[in-house]
Design a protein around this motif. Structure first.
Motif, mmCIF file in Angstrom:
data_model
loop_
_atom_site.group_PDB
_atom_site.id
_atom_site.type_symbol
_atom_site.label_atom_id
_atom_site.label_comp_id
_atom_site.label_asym_id
_atom_site.label_seq_id
_atom_site.Cartn_x
_atom_site.Cartn_y
_atom_site.Cartn_z
ATOM 1 N N ALA A 169 0.825 -1.206 0.000
ATOM 2 C CA ALA A 169 0.000 0.000 0.000
ATOM 3 C C ALA A 169 0.863 1.260 0.000
ATOM 4 O O ALA A 169 0.595 2.214 -0.737
ATOM 5 C CB ALA A 169 -0.926 -0.003 1.221
ATOM 6 N N ALA A 170 1.907 1.257 0.825
ATOM 7 C CA ALA A 170 2.786 2.431 0.890
ATOM 8 C C ALA A 170 3.470 2.670 -0.451
ATOM 9 O O ALA A 170 3.589 3.821 -0.900
ATOM 10 C CB ALA A 170 3.824 2.241 1.993
ATOM 11 N N ALA A 208 1.916 7.371 -6.377
ATOM 12 C CA ALA A 208 0.846 8.315 -6.728
ATOM 13 C C ALA A 208 1.170 9.741 -6.289
ATOM 14 O O ALA A 208 0.397 10.654 -6.561
ATOM 15 C CB ALA A 208 -0.468 7.863 -6.098
ATOM 16 N N GLY A 209 2.318 9.921 -5.579
ATOM 17 C CA GLY A 209 2.708 11.263 -5.158
ATOM 18 C C GLY A 209 2.170 11.695 -3.816
ATOM 19 O O GLY A 209 2.241 12.874 -3.468
ATOM 20 N N ALA A 268 -5.799 8.603 -5.735
ATOM 21 C CA ALA A 268 -6.374 9.650 -6.581
ATOM 22 C C ALA A 268 -6.330 11.006 -5.883
ATOM 23 O O ALA A 268 -6.897 11.973 -6.390
ATOM 24 C CB ALA A 268 -7.805 9.291 -6.963
ATOM 25 N N ARG A 269 -5.700 11.040 -4.726
ATOM 26 C CA ARG A 269 -5.437 12.241 -3.932
ATOM 27 C C ARG A 269 -6.668 12.783 -3.225
ATOM 28 O O ARG A 269 -6.751 13.965 -2.910
ATOM 29 C CB ARG A 269 -4.769 13.318 -4.788
ATOM 30 C CG ARG A 269 -3.510 12.857 -5.492
ATOM 31 C CD ARG A 269 -2.395 12.467 -4.540
ATOM 32 N NE ARG A 269 -1.861 13.622 -3.865
ATOM 33 C CZ ARG A 269 -0.930 14.415 -4.381
ATOM 34 N NH1 ARG A 269 -0.420 14.138 -5.579
ATOM 35 N NH2 ARG A 269 -0.486 15.446 -3.701
ATOM 36 N N GLU A 270 -7.599 11.903 -2.938
ATOM 37 C CA GLU A 270 -8.696 12.281 -2.044
ATOM 38 C C GLU A 270 -8.111 12.386 -0.639
ATOM 39 O O GLU A 270 -7.314 11.535 -0.231
ATOM 40 C CB GLU A 270 -9.806 11.232 -2.088
ATOM 41 C CG GLU A 270 -11.086 11.651 -1.384
ATOM 42 C CD GLU A 270 -12.246 10.709 -1.642
ATOM 43 O OE1 GLU A 270 -13.205 10.744 -0.845
ATOM 44 O OE2 GLU A 270 -12.188 9.941 -2.629
ATOM 45 N N PRO A 271 -8.455 13.428 0.113
ATOM 46 C CA PRO A 271 -7.830 13.607 1.435
ATOM 47 C C PRO A 271 -8.038 12.398 2.345
ATOM 48 O O PRO A 271 -9.120 11.806 2.383
ATOM 49 C CB PRO A 271 -8.546 14.846 1.992
ATOM 50 C CG PRO A 271 -9.000 15.596 0.781
ATOM 51 C CD PRO A 271 -9.361 14.539 -0.223
ATOM 52 N N ALA A 314 -1.758 22.131 -3.104
ATOM 53 C CA ALA A 314 -1.772 20.667 -3.098
ATOM 54 C C ALA A 314 -3.086 20.146 -3.664
ATOM 55 O O ALA A 314 -4.157 20.721 -3.415
ATOM 56 C CB ALA A 314 -1.572 20.146 -1.677
ATOM 57 N N VAL A 315 -2.991 19.048 -4.407
ATOM 58 C CA VAL A 315 -4.180 18.498 -5.075
ATOM 59 C C VAL A 315 -5.285 18.216 -4.077
ATOM 60 O O VAL A 315 -6.465 18.484 -4.336
ATOM 61 C CB VAL A 315 -3.807 17.213 -5.843
ATOM 62 C CG1 VAL A 315 -5.052 16.557 -6.430
ATOM 63 C CG2 VAL A 315 -2.796 17.525 -6.930
ATOM 64 N N GLU A 316 -4.920 17.673 -2.903
ATOM 65 C CA GLU A 316 -5.936 17.342 -1.902
ATOM 66 C C GLU A 316 -6.750 18.567 -1.511
ATOM 67 O O GLU A 316 -7.979 18.480 -1.340
ATOM 68 C CB GLU A 316 -5.268 16.753 -0.649
ATOM 69 C CG GLU A 316 -4.763 15.338 -0.811
ATOM 70 C CD GLU A 316 -3.354 15.270 -1.386
ATOM 71 O OE1 GLU A 316 -2.738 14.198 -1.299
ATOM 72 O OE2 GLU A 316 -2.855 16.290 -1.924
#
Length: 281
Positions: free
Chosen positions: A10-11, A17-18, A64-67, A198-200
């Motif tokens: 997972a990590a 994914a950044g 997908a950079r969802e917080p 930041a994307v989040e």
């Protein structure tokens, strides 16, 4: 699958994914799925098929950079845990320093200090103040109906907090000239800095809580005027700002001649983070 293997994979997935803190986020999401404290993860023997499926689904959303906080539904802030999600600004660790300053200022006063939290969002600062100073007379205001609902939920655990729906920079006429501490985490991102956010935050935090005019200081100027109206002579105001506003944010207060002891404060990374000032007597 063994939890240790699941965490490693997972990590790596989140790192690719950044995501800024892939190991920590992988652990927090797994603990959330298993409903165990972080410290108990090494004691878990195996992941069931359903648990692995839920974990994979959350990892896909995080990649997908969802917080992270939207996925778990909570955010820690000082000594309180807050409900958060789509429609409300996720409180940042840096803001805990501003909340701590407000608590220290109120704690130094006799009686029941009057504290006003403008732009309360999730209610984070108001909740922290009331949690650590139960005798304080705490007031909070939020403009966004979506964020207001989160603040209602979070402040329900702190009876006596006066929460209002409305414009922070027009609220509390009934308190004018009586407030000891005004604290605010206003929007402060310049519109021109869109791409650097930041994307989040950019894609998930409400823009009302992020952006504030071309130089990012429109809300700070409104705050300066509102704080001057609300505070008693000698009362104090503290407001968070962007790390590039270490000179320009204090200048908003210094330029009016209404304030003494205008100074800026650094966060734990040594970056300019919040400004404080005292209303002249």
């Amino acid at each position: 699958m063994r939890p240790s293997q699941a965490r490693r994979e997972a990590a790596a997935r989140l790192r690719d994914a950044g995501v800024a803190s892939p190991e920590r986020d992988a652990d927090l999401l797994l603990a959330h799925v298993l409903d165990v404290p972080l410290g108990r993860l090494p004691l878990v023997d195996d992941l069931g098929a359903g648990e692995q499926e839920r974990y994979d689904a959350l990892l896909t959303r995080r990649a997908a950079r969802e917080p992270l906080q939207h996925l778990t539904g909570t955010a820690a802030f000082r000594h309180v845990e807050l409900a958060v999600g789509p429609g409300v600004f996720v409180p940042r660790p840096e803001t805990e320093l501003l909340a701590g300053w407000a608590i220290e200022q109120a704690q130094s006063l006799e009686g029941a200090p009057v504290v006003v939290d403008l732009c309360t969002g999730s209610g984070a600062i108001a909740a922290a103040v009331k949690d650590e100073l139960p005798h304080a007379d705490v007031h909070a205001v939020e403009m966004s109906p979506d964020a207001f609902r989160y603040a209602e939920t979070n402040l329900a655990s702190f009876p006596g907090v006066d929460l209002r729906l409305g414009d922070a920079f027009e609220a509390f006429d009934d308190l004018a000239g009586t407030v000891d501490v005004v604290v605010c985490n206003p929007p402060y991102v310049p519109l021109e800095a869109w791409e650097s956010v930041a994307v989040e935050a950019r894609d998930h935090d409400p823009h009302l809580a992020l952006f504030s005019g071309q130089d990012g200081l429109d809300a700070m100027r409104l705050l300066e005027r509102r704080a001057a109206a609300l505070l008693r002579p000698g009362g104090v105001v503290g407001a968070e700002h962007a790390d590039v506003q270490g000179a320009s944010a204090p200048a908003v207060f210094a330029a009016t001649g209404r304030w003494l002891d205008v100074r800026d404060h650094l966060d734990l990374a040594g970056r300019p983070r919040y400004v404080t000032a005292r209303l002249a007597r």
